[in-house]
Write an enzyme that holds these catalytic residues in place. Structure first.
Site, mmCIF file in Angstrom:
data_model
loop_
_atom_site.group_PDB
_atom_site.id
_atom_site.type_symbol
_atom_site.label_atom_id
_atom_site.label_comp_id
_atom_site.label_asym_id
_atom_site.label_seq_id
_atom_site.Cartn_x
_atom_site.Cartn_y
_atom_site.Cartn_z
ATOM 1 N N GLN A 83 68.495 97.340 5.569
ATOM 2 C CA GLN A 83 69.134 98.550 6.088
ATOM 3 C C GLN A 83 70.542 98.252 6.601
ATOM 4 O O GLN A 83 71.302 99.170 6.890
ATOM 5 C CB GLN A 83 68.295 99.127 7.229
ATOM 6 C CG GLN A 83 66.870 99.475 6.832
ATOM 7 C CD GLN A 83 65.996 99.694 8.053
ATOM 8 O OE1 GLN A 83 66.315 100.518 8.897
ATOM 9 N NE2 GLN A 83 64.900 98.956 8.162
ATOM 10 N N ASN A 84 70.859 96.972 6.735
ATOM 11 C CA ASN A 84 72.122 96.569 7.332
ATOM 12 C C ASN A 84 73.270 96.703 6.336
ATOM 13 O O ASN A 84 73.104 96.441 5.138
ATOM 14 C CB ASN A 84 72.044 95.118 7.811
ATOM 15 C CG ASN A 84 70.936 94.923 8.832
ATOM 16 O OD1 ASN A 84 70.618 95.847 9.582
ATOM 17 N ND2 ASN A 84 70.338 93.750 8.859
ATOM 18 N N ASP A 86 76.188 95.008 6.897
ATOM 19 C CA ASP A 86 77.107 93.918 7.219
ATOM 20 C C ASP A 86 77.375 92.958 6.066
ATOM 21 O O ASP A 86 78.295 92.149 6.123
ATOM 22 C CB ASP A 86 76.611 93.143 8.445
ATOM 23 C CG ASP A 86 75.154 92.712 8.326
ATOM 24 O OD1 ASP A 86 74.747 92.219 7.251
ATOM 25 O OD2 ASP A 86 74.405 92.890 9.310
ATOM 26 N N HIS A 101 71.682 101.099 2.607
ATOM 27 C CA HIS A 101 72.561 102.007 3.342
ATOM 28 C C HIS A 101 74.039 101.719 3.108
ATOM 29 O O HIS A 101 74.889 102.303 3.780
ATOM 30 C CB HIS A 101 72.253 101.962 4.843
ATOM 31 C CG HIS A 101 70.915 102.526 5.174
ATOM 32 N ND1 HIS A 101 70.169 102.095 6.259
ATOM 33 C CD2 HIS A 101 70.162 103.468 4.563
ATOM 34 C CE1 HIS A 101 69.021 102.764 6.294
ATOM 35 N NE2 HIS A 101 69.007 103.592 5.273
#
Length: 239
Positions: A83-84, A86, A101
């Site tokens: 879900q990150n 980064d 995401h």
């Protein structure tokens, strides 16, 4: 065993990136006039693009140069949905992970949801922080009339008022869920649709589930094993 790992913000906390709902979390700090939930929307990008981009830059883009931690490296050869945004799983060497995401290091052309578009590198290195507002609007090709379809750029990130599309590899993610023999959730609060989707598939197909979190969310499913520990402790525990 085909194990699918689904990770959330708790995995990147050790890399110095805030979780979403802690005291300094992404969803606890908004702008002067709007809550984070109002900021992270397609509507805000369209109606107030400068405020949206400025908030996004200060709250997310500042972490673009952080490095992966031991958990990311341990997950590098695993089947993974994160879900990150980064990008740390990619930095750790996982070439086939799904960033469901989006990613802070990429952008797309501003498009109608569902349209097929390419992902390209974000222009963050070209930002002039001494003239941040002008720089953001210029690099994202946004004029006085706001973002223009198929012309302006938009961060490659799924916003609250958007939905999963093939751009975010939702079909591949669902296929991985359906083919899993075990699903392990690490560092997630189960507050987004992708985790609910995975749980629904697990219940339907009787797939064993594991939850790794020092303060785990309660899920309604009989075949769950809970590990009340950090992601770092978990990978040390199972070695």
């Amino acid at each position: 065993m085909a194990t699918l790992y689904i990770t959330g913000a708790g995995v990147s906390a050790q890399s110095g990136i805030p979780t979403f709902r802690g005291d300094e979390g992404f969803w606890t700090i908004g702008s002067k006039n709007y809550t984070p939930q109002e900021m992270a929307t397609r509507s805000m990008y369209i109606e107030h693009p400068l405020e949206f981009l400025t908030w996004y830059y200060h709250r997310f883009v500042c972490y673009r140069n952080h490095g992966p931690n031991d958990v990311h490296r341990w997950l590098a050869d695993k089947q993974l949905i994160t879900q990150n945004i980064d990008g740390l799983d990619g930095k750790a060497g996982n070439e086939n992970y799904i960033s469901i995401h989006g990613r802070i290091d990429e952008v797309t052309v501003f498009h109608s949801q569902g349209d097929k578009v390419s992902r390209t590198l974000a222009p963050w290195a070209e930002i002039d922080e001494t003239h941040l507002s002008d720089s953001l609007l210029s690099l994202f090709r946004i004029g006085k009339n706001g973002p223009q379809l198929n012309e302006s750029l938009k961060p490659y990130v799924l916003l609250f008022d958007e939905y999963y599309t093939d751009l975010y590899q939702i079909n591949v993610a669902q296929e991985r869920m359906l083919n899993a023999d075990r699903i392990v959730f690490i560092g997630t609060s189960f507050s987004v649709n992708i985790t609910q989707m995975a749980l629904d598939i697990a219940r339907e197909k009787s797939i064993p589930v594991e939850i790794v979190d020092p303060d785990p969310a309660h899920v309604r499913y009989h075949n769950v094993t809970v590990h009340r520990m950090t992601a770092q402790r978990y990978i040390e525990y199972i070695k």
